[in-house]
Design an enzyme around this catalytic site. Structure first.
Site, short mmCIF file in Angstrom:
data_model
loop_
_atom_site.label_atom_id
_atom_site.label_comp_id
_atom_site.label_asym_id
_atom_site.label_seq_id
_atom_site.Cartn_x
_atom_site.Cartn_y
_atom_site.Cartn_z
N TYR A 45 0.83 -1.21 0.00
CA TYR A 45 0.00 0.00 0.00
C TYR A 45 0.87 1.27 0.00
CZ TYR A 45 -4.44 -2.34 1.43
OH TYR A 45 -5.58 -3.09 1.51
N CYS A 76 -2.89 -1.28 9.91
CA CYS A 76 -2.00 -0.80 8.85
C CYS A 76 -1.88 0.71 9.01
CB CYS A 76 -2.61 -1.16 7.50
SG CYS A 76 -1.75 -0.43 6.10
N CYS A 187 5.07 1.23 10.77
CA CYS A 187 4.44 0.38 9.76
C CYS A 187 4.30 -0.99 10.41
CB CYS A 187 5.33 0.31 8.52
SG CYS A 187 4.84 -0.99 7.36
N1 DGL Z 1 1.62 -2.65 6.95
C1 DGL Z 1 1.28 -1.44 6.33
C2 DGL Z 1 1.55 -0.23 7.19
O1 DGL Z 1 1.46 -0.35 8.39
C3 DGL Z 1 1.45 -1.28 4.86
C4 DGL Z 1 2.75 -1.61 4.24
C5 DGL Z 1 2.60 -1.60 2.73
O2 DGL Z 1 1.74 -2.34 2.24
O3 DGL Z 1 3.30 -0.82 2.08
O4 DGL Z 1 1.81 0.84 6.72
#
Ligand code: DGL
Length: 242
Positions: A45, A76, A187
């Site tokens: 994402y 996330c 993240c």
């Molecule tokens: N695990 C996600 C976050 O906390 C997203 C990481 C990704 O898909 O780039 O930002």
């Protein structure tokens, strides 16, 4: 639709990152039923436009609600940054818990006055991150570091070994060299690399992961709404008036 205490709690992330939040939640509330959606077809994402993340977050929420989830944890940081306001506005009766980079505790504990934050570009571009820094980090230098390739490593399950260590060093060493004494994992994929990050930062910086705080917040919201799974026997005692 009214939620029942026995309904599940829903979690979603772009992939396996948010499993660390799910695990923190299960440690606190082992009796709760949970559903976890990993949107691996759309992972990562981190560098997608916010509109695309909003569309994915709405689709995943819809699916969790179709399974009668009584609370949704947006496990996330990137999806929280892009979509949590829209989710709350779209489903005002559903309690949502989002991720927040642990900037405040890092700032409060930092002695060097320099804190490193590791997250995706999407998280750094969001209002929540800007506001948190403006509010809590007035006298602290925040070093923002986009570590997107850690997401790829974690999705591959490569959290140990020379390649993972080199990738961790590549981002952590410059932060330490710049004087950071706290590293914030912004993240949900990154806590999967925590043992390695701690090994590299040993004696120089503490590593902060907000998973437990998020689990506590989910527990608080469930308790407020009377939606925690009752303890064994509690419903019997209530029904029989004991
Ligand atoms: N695990 C996600 C976050 O906390 C997203 C990481 C990704 O898909 O780039 O930002």
């Amino acid at each position: 639709m009214r939620s029942a205490a026995t309904d599940p709690v829903g979690f979603f992330d772009s992939g396996r990152g948010g499993l660390c939040v799910l695990e923190a939640f299960k440690r606190r509330l082992p009796r709760e039923r949970t559903i976890y959606l990993a949107d691996t077809a759309h992972c990562p994402y981190g560098n997608k436009p916010p509109e695309e993340i909003v569309a994915r977050a709405k689709a995943l929420t819809q699916e969790l609600l179709a399974h009668r989830c009584k609370l949704i944890v947006v496990a996330c940081n990137t999806a929280t940054a892009a979509a949590i306001d829209v989710l709350r506005a779209t489903w005002p009766d559903v309690p949502f818990v989002g991720m927040e980079p642990a900037v405040k505790p890092a700032v409060l504990r930092s002695k060097s006055g320099i804190v490193g934050v590791l997250a995706t570009a999407g998280t750094f571009g969001g209002r929540l991150y800007r506001e948190t820094c403006a509010r809590f980090a007035k006298k602290t230098r925040i070093l923002a570091c986009v570590a997107d390739d850690w997401v790829t490593l974690v999705e591959r399950g490569e959290t140990t070994g020379p390649r993972a260590e080199a990738a961790v060093r590549a981002y952590v060493e410059p932060l330490l060299a710049a004087g950071a004494d706290h590293l914030v994992l912004g993240c949900t994929h990154f806590p999967h690399l925590k043992p390695l990050i701690e090994q590299v930062a040993a004696g120089r910086a503490a590593v902060l992961d907000p998973s437990d705080a998020v689990a506590r917040q989910a527990e608080r919201l469930l308790a407020e709404r009377g939606l925690l799974v009752p303890a064994e026997g509690a419903s019997v005692a209530k029904e029989s008036g004991i």
